[in-house]
Design a protein around this motif. Structure first.
Motif, PDB file in Angstrom:
ATOM      1  N   PHE A  11       0.676  -1.326   0.181  1.00 32.43           N
ATOM      2  CA  PHE A  11       0.112  -0.283   0.124  1.00 32.43           C
ATOM      3  C   PHE A  11       0.577   1.162  -0.096  1.00 32.43           C
ATOM      4  CE2 PHE A  11      -2.615   2.562   3.506  1.00 32.43           C
ATOM      5  CZ  PHE A  11      -3.099   3.456   1.878  1.00 32.43           C
ATOM      6  N   ALA A  12       1.166   1.669  -1.023  1.00 32.40           N
ATOM      7  CA  ALA A  12       2.016   3.418  -1.345  1.00 32.40           C
ATOM      8  C   ALA A  12       0.584   4.632  -1.168  1.00 32.40           C
ATOM      9  CB  ALA A  12       2.628   3.325  -2.603  1.00 32.40           C
ATOM     10  N   ASP A  13       0.986   4.607   0.142  1.00 29.11           N
ATOM     11  CA  ASP A  13       0.485   5.702   0.048  1.00 29.11           C
ATOM     12  C   ASP A  13       0.910   8.007  -0.153  1.00 29.11           C
ATOM     13  OD1 ASP A  13      -1.495   7.912   1.039  1.00 29.11           O
ATOM     14  OD2 ASP A  13      -1.040   7.255   3.298  1.00 29.11           O
ATOM     15  N   GLU A  14       0.844   8.338  -1.389  1.00 26.60           N
ATOM     16  CA  GLU A  14       0.878   9.049  -1.548  1.00 26.60           C
ATOM     17  C   GLU A  14       2.822   8.980  -1.735  1.00 26.60           C
ATOM     18  OE1 GLU A  14      -1.051  11.688  -2.917  1.00 26.60           O
ATOM     19  OE2 GLU A  14      -2.785  12.079  -1.564  1.00 26.60           O
ATOM     20  N   PRO A  15       3.817   7.958  -2.124  1.00 24.25           N
ATOM     21  CA  PRO A  15       4.395   7.887  -1.585  1.00 24.25           C
ATOM     22  C   PRO A  15       5.713   9.052  -2.461  1.00 24.25           C
ATOM     23  CG  PRO A  15       3.614   6.254  -3.699  1.00 24.25           C
ATOM     24  CD  PRO A  15       2.998   7.331  -3.265  1.00 24.25           C
ATOM     25  N   THR A  16       5.015   9.605  -3.768  1.00 25.90           N
ATOM     26  CA  THR A  16       5.787  10.917  -4.201  1.00 25.90           C
ATOM     27  C   THR A  16       6.197  11.625  -3.993  1.00 25.90           C
ATOM     28  OG1 THR A  16       4.806  10.730  -6.111  1.00 25.90           O
ATOM     29  CG2 THR A  16       6.947   9.194  -5.439  1.00 25.90           C
ATOM     30  N   SER A  17       4.622  12.274  -2.408  1.00 23.00           N
ATOM     31  CA  SER A  17       3.819  14.172  -2.668  1.00 23.00           C
ATOM     32  C   SER A  17       4.955  14.612  -2.396  1.00 23.00           C
ATOM     33  CB  SER A  17       2.586  13.808  -1.973  1.00 23.00           C
ATOM     34  OG  SER A  17       2.856  13.247  -1.131  1.00 23.00           O
ATOM     35  N   ARG A  18       6.032  14.401  -1.621  1.00 19.34           N
ATOM     36  CA  ARG A  18       6.596  14.990  -0.701  1.00 19.34           C
ATOM     37  C   ARG A  18       8.050  15.037  -1.415  1.00 19.34           C
ATOM     38  NH1 ARG A  18       4.410  15.177   4.656  1.00 19.34           N
ATOM     39  NH2 ARG A  18       2.095  16.123   4.817  1.00 19.34           N
ATOM     40  N   LEU A  19       8.266  14.114  -2.478  1.00 15.04           N
ATOM     41  CA  LEU A  19       9.853  14.791  -2.660  1.00 15.04           C
ATOM     42  C   LEU A  19       9.784  15.534  -3.676  1.00 15.04           C
ATOM     43  CD1 LEU A  19       9.981  10.277  -3.687  1.00 15.04           C
ATOM     44  CD2 LEU A  19      10.687  11.919  -0.760  1.00 15.04           C
ATOM     45  N   ASP A  20      11.064  16.214  -4.624  1.00 15.76           N
ATOM     46  CA  ASP A  20      11.257  16.866  -5.211  1.00 15.76           C
ATOM     47  C   ASP A  20      10.920  16.201  -6.577  1.00 15.76           C
ATOM     48  OD1 ASP A  20      12.237  18.893  -4.067  1.00 15.76           O
ATOM     49  OD2 ASP A  20      14.322  17.305  -3.633  1.00 15.76           O
ATOM     50  N   PRO A  21      10.771  17.023  -7.481  1.00 13.74           N
ATOM     51  CA  PRO A  21       9.921  16.409  -9.041  1.00 13.74           C
ATOM     52  C   PRO A  21      10.733  15.288  -9.630  1.00 13.74           C
ATOM     53  CG  PRO A  21      10.093  18.438  -9.600  1.00 13.74           C
ATOM     54  CD  PRO A  21      10.391  18.298  -7.851  1.00 13.74           C
ATOM     55  N   ILE A  22      12.597  15.554  -9.598  1.00 11.43           N
ATOM     56  CA  ILE A  22      13.152  14.503 -10.323  1.00 11.43           C
ATOM     57  C   ILE A  22      13.150  12.680  -9.038  1.00 11.43           C
ATOM     58  CG2 ILE A  22      15.941  14.164 -11.133  1.00 11.43           C
ATOM     59  CD1 ILE A  22      15.547  16.808 -11.848  1.00 11.43           C
ATOM     60  N   THR A  23      13.266  13.584  -8.066  1.00 16.86           N
ATOM     61  CA  THR A  23      13.497  12.334  -7.161  1.00 16.86           C
ATOM     62  C   THR A  23      12.103  11.370  -7.871  1.00 16.86           C
ATOM     63  OG1 THR A  23      14.445  13.789  -5.886  1.00 16.86           O
ATOM     64  CG2 THR A  23      14.297  11.345  -4.791  1.00 16.86           C
ATOM     65  N   GLN A  24      10.989  12.592  -7.301  1.00 16.09           N
ATOM     66  CA  GLN A  24       9.364  11.602  -7.440  1.00 16.09           C
ATOM     67  C   GLN A  24       9.446  10.850  -9.024  1.00 16.09           C
ATOM     68  OE1 GLN A  24       6.459  14.068  -9.376  1.00 16.09           O
ATOM     69  NE2 GLN A  24       4.885  13.185  -7.789  1.00 16.09           N
ATOM     70  N   GLY A  25       9.759  11.407 -10.033  1.00 14.29           N
ATOM     71  CA  GLY A  25      10.221  10.012 -10.987  1.00 14.29           C
ATOM     72  C   GLY A  25      10.953   9.003 -11.132  1.00 14.29           C
ATOM     73  N   GLU A  26      11.903   8.987 -10.302  1.00 15.55           N
ATOM     74  CA  GLU A  26      12.893   8.279 -10.059  1.00 15.55           C
ATOM     75  C   GLU A  26      12.253   7.255  -9.499  1.00 15.55           C
ATOM     76  OE1 GLU A  26      16.978  10.165  -9.727  1.00 15.55           O
ATOM     77  OE2 GLU A  26      16.779   9.656  -7.884  1.00 15.55           O
ATOM     78  N   VAL A  27      11.545   7.925  -8.013  1.00 10.33           N
ATOM     79  CA  VAL A  27      11.049   6.505  -6.960  1.00 10.33           C
ATOM     80  C   VAL A  27       9.794   5.900  -7.616  1.00 10.33           C
ATOM     81  CG1 VAL A  27       9.626   5.972  -4.776  1.00 10.33           C
ATOM     82  CG2 VAL A  27      11.517   7.479  -5.012  1.00 10.33           C
ATOM     83  N   SER A  28       9.309   6.847  -8.850  1.00 13.89           N
ATOM     84  CA  SER A  28       7.936   5.642  -9.164  1.00 13.89           C
ATOM     85  C   SER A  28       8.941   4.802 -10.314  1.00 13.89           C
ATOM     86  CB  SER A  28       7.115   7.052 -10.475  1.00 13.89           C
ATOM     87  OG  SER A  28       6.634   7.869  -9.197  1.00 13.89           O
TER      88      SER A  28
END
Lengths: 472, 262
Positions: A414-431
């Motif tokens: 269950f991934a609860d907004e796992p990237t919403s607090r991350l910077d855009p570039i990091t968000q892309g990497e994690v996703s």
């Protein structure tokens, strides 16, 4: 007095001589906003603090910051103070924390007229009502800040700024803590302030805000302006590599992910007619759906519609009031994992990563080699292991969180907004990482997000929850 | 371990010095703190008596050292007896909630409503000896503070995602208690215990000063002050010495506790 704010060769230096901001040149004029765009730690907020004269003690600014011919950096404290709230005003980050929690909305605006502009009480109240009405807050005059939504609190903060009549408006991360659907509104609102002849300076990591605001954009990285120019040019035809990466990190612009093979068909979790209410208010009203191994199911919808509740019910953290949750039989409970929205809060603040992971290995009899291989796969260097959460970035922590979940060979996450607090570039990497792992591991993921673009890119299926909690 | 702030280092130094005095002093003095030589009554400090002699001709050095040791040890035992059950009950209340929490909070509030002094007085009437009532009274009045702080902090920590995450990762309650909860509580409870130590030293000597705690002939800082008070004009230094030791002990504890960080 035409309220032009100019930065020329601005440097900010820490006490130990580290240069935090180097040679920033930029300008904001009435109707011609300036957006400083960059990731956390790029020094963009320091530029704003230097203009305001509110740098943390120990930081030194040099160069020039001019407001209508007044040199702000060399001005004495009392000169700067006289400008605060009169010529120069800030729209704070998370305004619901900056408003007076014990004062009703009307009072917050009226006191600006009474105390800053010296108007009599009755006239102040009349003016304050007019300001609230302009921003559609007439119904909320008697509300306290805690009774307002994030967007309303921001409008209230804006009403107090309008009341002050300050021609220069500094906005620090105006979308922080707002839902995605409120984000565009916040951008439009700042644009409206600029159209009313205000000089707006906005600091953000959100490309969408920069686009909505228009005017001039300065892209910052490691204290320097990498690229500067009109918003249309910079955001549509970036000339610098970093700007391009920043733009490509927006979910809507991600290249299509490689197609995943069809899910294995084994059902990881099923909800059947699940109902759950909080304090008498129904949040989930009879939801039926399932997540297969090897697929990502996204759940979207505005705040408060029960997205997180749904995930917690599936994990067994919450008991449904009615209905049934069935999980893959014969599988240990710890193979159903969770990723949190705020990565630092998901780790014990006093434990190093090595400690946390070796405790986990010990608990489940795993070899350290298996964990080391996993860390390698998630591109987490061994140097990071001896740090505590406070010394790691959000992206690194989220990858450590993934590592500890994956170490237990999960069937469902269950991934609860796992990237919403991350910077855009990091968000892309994690996703991307999440997408790859789903296929590799045959993992069923319930992805909760309010970013429709992210859901569309990453998920095999999207489930929309309406505010009432009914499934679409 | 982070380096201690200068103020806290000074506090630690004071406490260590006092402990050293209390433990090494009796050996240094070489005299029995109860041995009277009436001819040496109120002898000034000198070669025979390094810190002089009291009104009954007893060595002040020996008496002060014994009294310091008694105060610090009794205070430490009292604080430990209040802090350990208080903390565990606080965690229990936060963990279990429901009627367990309700009952414990009620008990804590009831103790809080009763003045600590009254508790010691009550116990003095029933419990035998001079140490037991003092110890029981201070411990029974003191645990509430640790209970309340531990409960408030533990319920905050238990609601944090990292505790939920640990449970989802298969860790049991023992791990959550020992590895997540206690390390989170210890810094705050340590500060509280250092303050509590200072208050206990002060309470022991105050109660003995008014004749409720430890009685003569046992050397105790408070009762020594009472004994020597009538001779304040002839030998002001003698009264000041036990009072100064109480002051140093309390100051040391409070400095060690440190300032509340902003």
């Amino acid at each position: 007095m035409n309220a032009v704010l100019t930065f020329a060769g601005l440097d900010v230096t820490a006490a130990d001589g580290t240069a935090l901001v180097r040679g920033v040149d930029a300008e904001a004029r009435p109707g011609q906003p300036l957006t400083l765009l960059g990731e956390t730690g790029s020094g963009k907020s320091l530029v704003l603090a230097a203009a305001m004269g509110s740098l943390a003690p120990g930081l030194r600014a040099s160069g020039r910051v001019m407001l209508d011919g007044t040199e702000m950096l060399s001005a004495t404290h009392s000169v700067r103070r006289a400008l605060w709230g009169r010529r120069l005003a800030t729209l704070p980050q998370e305004p619901w924390l900056a408003l007076d929690p014990t004062m009703r909305a009307l009072g917050q605006v009226a006191e600006v007229y009474r105390l800053v502009r010296g108007m009599p009480a009755a006239a102040s109240e009349l003016e304050a009502r007019a300001r609230l009405a302009e921003l559609g807050l007439d119904g909320a005059a008697a509300h306290y800040p805690f009774q307002l939504s994030g967007g309303m609190a921001q409008r209230l903060a804006l009403a107090t700024l309008r009341a002050s009549g300050a021609p220069v408006l500094l906005a620090d991360e105006p979308t922080k803590g707002l839902d995605a659907d409120r984000r565009d509104e916040a951008g439009a609102r700042l644009r409206a302030e600029a159209d009313r002849g205000r000089t707006v300076v906005c600091v953000t990591h959100d490309v969408a805000i920069a686009r909505a605001l228009g005017g001039e954009v300065a892209v910052m990285l490691e204290g320097r302006v990498m690229e500067r120019g009109p918003a249309e040019t910079v955001l549509e035809h970036p000339s610098h590599g970093y700007t391009r990466r920043l733009l490509e990190a927006e979910p809507a612009r991600w290249p299509a992910l490689p197609p995943r093979p069809a899910p294995r068909g084994e059902v990881a979790v099923t909800a059947e007619g699940v109902r759950r209410s909080f304090g008498g208010r129904p949040v989930l009203r009879g939801i039926t759906f399932s997540v297969l191994r090897g697929e990502i199911v996204a759940v979207t919808g505005p705040s408060g519609c029960g997205k997180t509740t749904l995930g917690d019910v599936l994990l067994g953290l919450l008991r449904p009031d009615a209905g049934q949750v069935r999980r893959l039989p014969g599988v240990a409970p710890w193979r159903f994992g969770k990723l949190y929205q705020d990565p630092p809060s998901a780790f014990a603040p006093h434990q190093t990563m090595r400690q946390a992971l070796s405790d986990l290995a010990q608990r489940h009899g795993l070899s350290w080699a298996a964990i080391a291989a996993l860390l390698d796969r998630l591109r987490l260097g061994p140097l990071l292991l001896d740090r505590r959460p406070e010394a790691l970035s959000g992206g690194e922590l989220q990858r450590f969180a993934l590592a500890r979940v994956l170490a237990l060979d999960p069937v469902f996450l269950f991934a609860d907004e796992p990237t919403s607090r991350l910077d855009p570039i990091t968000q892309g990497e994690v996703s991307n990482l999440l997408g790859e792992l789903v296929t590799e591991r045959g993992l069923g993921v319930l992805l909760v997000t309010h970013d429709a673009a992210l859901a569309a890119k990453l998920a095999d299926r999207v489930v929309q929850l309406r505010p009432s909690g009914a499934e679409c | 371990m982070r380096a201690l702030a200068p103020g806290r280092r000074l506090g630690l130094l004071l406490i260590v010095a006092l402990l050293g005095f209390g433990l090494l002093g009796p050996w240094l003095a070489g005299a029995d703190p109860a041995h009277q030589i009436l001819a040496d009554s109120l002898a000034p400090p000198g070669t025979d008596y390094w810190l002089g002699a009291d009104h009954l001709g007893r060595s002040m050095l020996a008496r002060l050292a014994h009294a310091t040791r008694l105060s610090l040890l009794l205070a430490a035992v009292t604080v430990a007896s209040a802090a350990i059950p208080g903390t565990l009950l606080g965690i229990l209340a936060a963990w279990r909630g429901g009627w367990v929490e309700g009952g414990l909070v009620l008990a804590a509030d009831a103790v809080l409503a009763l003045p600590g002094l009254l508790l010691v007085l009550l116990l003095a009437a029933f419990a035998p000896g001079e140490f037991l009532p003092l110890y029981l009274g201070l411990a029974l009045a003191g645990w509430v503070e640790y209970f309340r702080v531990a409960r408030a902090m533990a319920s905050g920590l238990l609601a944090r995602p990292h505790v939920e995450a640990a449970r989802l990762l298969g860790f049991g309650p023992g791990y959550v208690l020992w590895r997540l909860l206690l390390p989170g509580l210890l810094p705050t409870l340590g500060v509280l215990a250092a303050f509590g130590m200072g208050s206990a030293v002060l309470a022991i000597s105050t109660l003995s000063f008014i004749g409720l705690g430890i009685h003569p002939p046992t050397a105790e800082l408070g009762s020594m002050t009472t004994e020597l008070l009538p001779y304040a004009y002839e030998a002001p230094l003698m009264v000041l010495m036990p009072a100064a030791l109480v002051f140093m002990a309390v100051l040391g504890c409070h400095l060690l506790a440190g300032q509340a960080r902003g």
